[in-house]
Scaffold this active site. Structure first.
Site, mmCIF file in Angstrom:
data_model
loop_
_atom_site.group_PDB
_atom_site.id
_atom_site.type_symbol
_atom_site.label_atom_id
_atom_site.label_comp_id
_atom_site.label_asym_id
_atom_site.label_seq_id
_atom_site.Cartn_x
_atom_site.Cartn_y
_atom_site.Cartn_z
ATOM 1 N N THR A 123 -0.350 -9.188 -8.476
ATOM 2 C CA THR A 123 -0.155 -9.308 -7.214
ATOM 3 C C THR A 123 -1.503 -9.832 -6.368
ATOM 4 O OG1 THR A 123 -0.265 -7.303 -5.338
ATOM 5 C CG2 THR A 123 -1.031 -6.980 -7.406
ATOM 6 N N ASP A 124 -1.044 -10.385 -5.125
ATOM 7 C CA ASP A 124 -2.093 -10.892 -4.121
ATOM 8 C C ASP A 124 -3.138 -9.801 -3.782
ATOM 9 O OD1 ASP A 124 -0.335 -9.567 -2.305
ATOM 10 O OD2 ASP A 124 -0.207 -11.177 -1.128
ATOM 11 N N GLU A 125 -2.832 -8.474 -4.018
ATOM 12 C CA GLU A 125 -3.556 -7.462 -3.508
ATOM 13 C C GLU A 125 -4.918 -7.341 -4.706
ATOM 14 O OE1 GLU A 125 -1.873 -3.639 -2.667
ATOM 15 O OE2 GLU A 125 -0.210 -4.354 -1.696
ATOM 16 N N TYR A 147 -3.945 1.543 -7.023
ATOM 17 C CA TYR A 147 -2.962 0.523 -7.244
ATOM 18 C C TYR A 147 -3.527 -0.925 -7.768
ATOM 19 C CZ TYR A 147 0.551 -3.160 -7.088
ATOM 20 O OH TYR A 147 1.457 -4.240 -7.161
ATOM 21 N N LYS A 151 -4.252 -3.014 -11.440
ATOM 22 C CA LYS A 151 -3.540 -4.443 -11.543
ATOM 23 C C LYS A 151 -4.489 -5.453 -12.176
ATOM 24 C CE LYS A 151 0.205 -5.534 -10.962
ATOM 25 N NZ LYS A 151 1.655 -5.519 -11.885
HETATM 26 P P1 NAD Z 1 9.188 -1.292 -8.888
HETATM 27 O O1 NAD Z 1 8.367 -0.199 -8.532
HETATM 28 O O2 NAD Z 1 10.607 -1.493 -8.029
HETATM 29 O O3 NAD Z 1 9.839 -1.171 -10.629
HETATM 30 C C1 NAD Z 1 8.862 -1.001 -11.584
HETATM 31 C C2 NAD Z 1 9.634 -0.909 -12.578
HETATM 32 O O4 NAD Z 1 8.702 -0.682 -13.686
HETATM 33 C C3 NAD Z 1 10.659 0.098 -12.590
HETATM 34 O O5 NAD Z 1 11.888 -0.134 -13.240
HETATM 35 C C4 NAD Z 1 10.158 1.341 -13.407
HETATM 36 O O6 NAD Z 1 11.007 2.118 -14.059
HETATM 37 C C5 NAD Z 1 9.427 0.431 -14.521
HETATM 38 N N1 NAD Z 1 8.247 1.110 -15.169
HETATM 39 C C6 NAD Z 1 7.122 1.747 -14.491
HETATM 40 N N2 NAD Z 1 6.286 2.365 -15.530
HETATM 41 C C7 NAD Z 1 6.607 1.850 -16.619
HETATM 42 C C8 NAD Z 1 6.420 1.927 -17.999
HETATM 43 N N3 NAD Z 1 5.281 2.558 -18.350
HETATM 44 N N4 NAD Z 1 6.920 1.526 -19.050
HETATM 45 C C9 NAD Z 1 8.127 0.876 -18.774
HETATM 46 N N5 NAD Z 1 8.629 0.691 -17.671
HETATM 47 C C10 NAD Z 1 7.782 0.916 -16.560
HETATM 48 O O7 NAD Z 1 8.399 -2.659 -8.653
HETATM 49 P P2 NAD Z 1 8.510 -3.983 -8.154
HETATM 50 O O8 NAD Z 1 8.308 -4.019 -6.792
HETATM 51 O O9 NAD Z 1 9.854 -4.687 -8.613
HETATM 52 O O10 NAD Z 1 7.139 -4.970 -8.716
HETATM 53 C C11 NAD Z 1 7.484 -5.188 -10.061
HETATM 54 C C12 NAD Z 1 6.123 -5.935 -10.391
HETATM 55 O O11 NAD Z 1 5.652 -7.099 -9.283
HETATM 56 C C13 NAD Z 1 4.925 -4.962 -10.473
HETATM 57 O O12 NAD Z 1 4.066 -5.425 -11.486
HETATM 58 C C14 NAD Z 1 4.164 -5.408 -9.189
HETATM 59 O O13 NAD Z 1 2.840 -4.980 -9.366
HETATM 60 C C15 NAD Z 1 4.253 -6.704 -8.897
HETATM 61 N N6 NAD Z 1 4.295 -7.231 -7.556
HETATM 62 C C16 NAD Z 1 5.374 -6.554 -6.605
HETATM 63 C C17 NAD Z 1 5.460 -7.034 -5.236
HETATM 64 C C18 NAD Z 1 6.328 -6.193 -4.280
HETATM 65 O O14 NAD Z 1 5.968 -6.550 -3.085
HETATM 66 N N7 NAD Z 1 7.206 -5.421 -4.490
HETATM 67 C C19 NAD Z 1 4.539 -8.078 -4.947
HETATM 68 C C20 NAD Z 1 3.918 -8.613 -5.744
HETATM 69 C C21 NAD Z 1 3.788 -8.095 -7.040
HETATM 70 O O1 DAU Z 2 1.154 -7.690 -1.616
HETATM 71 C C1 DAU Z 2 1.844 -7.427 -2.696
HETATM 72 C C2 DAU Z 2 2.068 -6.090 -2.772
HETATM 73 O O2 DAU Z 2 2.917 -5.758 -1.843
HETATM 74 C C3 DAU Z 2 2.515 -5.342 -4.127
HETATM 75 O O3 DAU Z 2 1.655 -5.612 -5.066
HETATM 76 C C4 DAU Z 2 2.925 -4.053 -3.749
HETATM 77 O O4 DAU Z 2 3.523 -3.629 -5.296
HETATM 78 C C5 DAU Z 2 3.941 -3.782 -2.752
HETATM 79 O O5 DAU Z 2 4.064 -2.366 -2.561
HETATM 80 C C6 DAU Z 2 3.238 -4.367 -1.516
HETATM 81 O O6 DAU Z 2 2.047 -3.600 -1.113
HETATM 82 P P1 DAU Z 2 1.840 -3.186 0.558
HETATM 83 O O7 DAU Z 2 1.150 -1.772 0.527
HETATM 84 O O8 DAU Z 2 1.569 -4.317 1.180
HETATM 85 O O9 DAU Z 2 3.430 -2.585 0.978
HETATM 86 P P2 DAU Z 2 4.272 -1.523 1.765
HETATM 87 O O10 DAU Z 2 5.488 -1.861 1.817
HETATM 88 O O11 DAU Z 2 3.451 -0.148 1.139
HETATM 89 O O12 DAU Z 2 3.098 -1.843 2.937
HETATM 90 C C7 DAU Z 2 3.558 -3.066 3.780
HETATM 91 C C8 DAU Z 2 2.739 -2.882 4.991
HETATM 92 O O13 DAU Z 2 3.271 -1.960 5.970
HETATM 93 C C9 DAU Z 2 1.205 -2.454 4.932
HETATM 94 O O14 DAU Z 2 0.392 -2.836 5.972
HETATM 95 C C10 DAU Z 2 1.518 -0.797 5.249
HETATM 96 C C11 DAU Z 2 2.723 -0.710 6.272
HETATM 97 N N1 DAU Z 2 3.310 0.540 6.013
HETATM 98 C C12 DAU Z 2 3.722 0.937 4.878
HETATM 99 C C13 DAU Z 2 4.525 2.067 4.850
HETATM 100 C C14 DAU Z 2 5.181 2.267 3.472
HETATM 101 C C15 DAU Z 2 3.517 1.155 7.295
HETATM 102 O O15 DAU Z 2 3.020 0.777 8.331
HETATM 103 N N2 DAU Z 2 4.187 2.443 7.168
HETATM 104 C C16 DAU Z 2 4.785 2.571 6.069
HETATM 105 O O16 DAU Z 2 5.386 3.717 5.761
#
Ligand code: NAD
Ligand code: DAU
Length: 339
Positions: A123-125, A147, A151
């Site tokens: 993740t970019d985080e 988190y 990562k």
């Molecule tokens: P998500 O939370 O929707 O899904 C995570 C999946 O991993 C689920 O299916 C869960 O059951 C599985 N999982 C969790 N723990 C596990 C374990 N111990 N063993 C096997 N499976 C397990 O996540 P997402 O949003 O699809 O993110 C997928 C990947 O991309 C993650 O690694 C996350 O860090 C990364 N990522 C997400 C975002 C975003 O904005 N959603 C952005 C950048 C990177």
């Molecule tokens: O940048 C990549 C990341 O983006 C991934 O690695 C994470 O898995 C994914 O969850 C996401 O993280 P963020 O914390 O940026 O996403 P989230 O949707 O939780 O929040 C997005 C923005 O919205 C953040 O600035 C917080 C704000 N927010 C979020 C929630 C849940 C609110 O204002 N209210 C809310 O209830």
């Protein structure tokens, strides 16, 4: 290619499985997923009987089960993770277990079974916040939440396995991803589904934090590019090029649903809330990747998907979800009553 996808029942993983099966007629995919609260086999209902696809339930930290699956695969793409920042603030332990120990287990098994390639979806985080400009891959890691720190820990182990053992591992650092099948705790699906029910939209702080939005299929095509053409030991940023403040996103969702702005409820800010994320994707562009989805159209398509697929998200907003929701938001709603 025999591909092992871990965490393929989550948001991006399930989109990736569908994308790869649709694009490669000869691919075989095993999806290995623990099915935590975020894992959902409904995400893959349409392909569950595809003979090139198989689901296995299990934990990435369980070497006895994942080892033989890695041994049979040509490549591994890991999506499995605990992924929600707010949950990591309530309870960091599960994040360290999956995002660090789980990654270590994948790396050890991949080393033992001489895996062809391992792509770790990160993740970019991990960079933390940036006021101006954009992060490049060599920049210092400065994660703000349990988190993103977990990562970063998984990433550092992976890079050490490349240097020490020559394990062919690539890392991707994707930005905020949106689209169909995203669990309704993340801001876009949370705000769409709350607005549909005329519930308040809990906006953290001043709403001016900036995220760079990436459509889920663009994230999938970027991972595909890294899987096929990424150099071992390298890191690749993935960004959508769509930086928006949270208040802009909130207004856009309400406008698309024709809902009033009075639904917006400013609540207490997230601790250590990163102000802005921005990544430079030049390195990935050199592999031949470019995002294809214009943001407003992608958001419209996503809103439409949640309107049309209420069977998918309504059952998720019960039980554990409601307990978490109360824990996360009750105090915020209380302290801002009447604002
Ligand atoms: P998500 O939370 O929707 O899904 C995570 C999946 O991993 C689920 O299916 C869960 O059951 C599985 N999982 C969790 N723990 C596990 C374990 N111990 N063993 C096997 N499976 C397990 O996540 P997402 O949003 O699809 O993110 C997928 C990947 O991309 C993650 O690694 C996350 O860090 C990364 N990522 C997400 C975002 C975003 O904005 N959603 C952005 C950048 C990177
Ligand atoms: O940048 C990549 C990341 O983006 C991934 O690695 C994470 O898995 C994914 O969850 C996401 O993280 P963020 O914390 O940026 O996403 P989230 O949707 O939780 O929040 C997005 C923005 O919205 C953040 O600035 C917080 C704000 N927010 C979020 C929630 C849940 C609110 O204002 N209210 C809310 O209830």
């Amino acid at each position: 290619m025999r591909l092992l996808v871990t965490g393929g029942a989550g948001f991006i993983g399930s989109n990736f499985v569908r994308y790869m099966l649709g694009k490669y007629p000869d691919i075989e995919i095993v999806n290995y997923d623990k099915l935590t609260y975020a894992g959902n086999l409904d995400n893959l209902r349409d392909i569950e009987s595809n003979p090139q696809y198989r689901f296995v339930q299990g934990d990435i930290a369980d070497a006895a089960v994942i080892g033989p699956l890695i041994a049979k695969a040509d490549a591994v793409v890991n999506f499995a993770a605990e992924t929600h920042v707010d949950r990591s603030i309530h309870d960091p332990g599960g994040f360290i277990q999956t995002d660090v120990v789980g990654i270590y287990t994948i790396l050890e098994s991949a080393r033992e079974h001489k895996a062809g390639k391992v792509v770790l979806v990160s993740t970019d985080e991990v960079y933390g916040s940036i006021e101006d400009g954009s992060f490049r891959e060599q920049d210092r890691l400065d994660p703000s939440s349990p988190y993103s720190a977990s990562k970063a820990g998984g990433e550092l182990l992976a890079l050490a396995y490349y240097k020490t053992f020559g394990l062919p591992v690539c890392i991707t650092r994707g930005s905020n991803t949106y689209g169909p099948y995203q669990y309704p705790e993340k801001v876009i699906p949370l705000f769409i589904t709350n607005a549909l029910d005329n519930l308040p939209l809990p906006l953290y702080g001043d709403g001016l934090n900036v995220r760079d939005w990436l459509f889920v299929l663009d994230h999938c095509s970027a991972i595909e590019a890294v899987l096929h053409r990424g150099n071992p030991g390298e890191i690749y940023n993935i960004g959508g090029g769509n930086e928006r403040t949270n208040i802009e996103i909130t207004h856009a969702i309400l406008d698309m649903l024709e809902k009033p702005r009075s639904l917006i409820r400013p609540v207490q800010d997230r601790p250590a809330h990163d102000r802005r994320y921005s990544v430079d994707c030049e390195k990935l562009v050199k592999l031949g990747w470019a995002p294809a989805q214009p943001f407003e159209e992608g958001l419209r398509l996503t809103v439409k998907w949640y309107v049309e697929n209420q069977w998918w998200w309504r059952k998720l907003k019960s039980g554990e979800y409601l307990d978490y929701y109360k824990k996360q938001y009750a105090r915020g709603f209380e302290s801002t009553k009447g604002r």
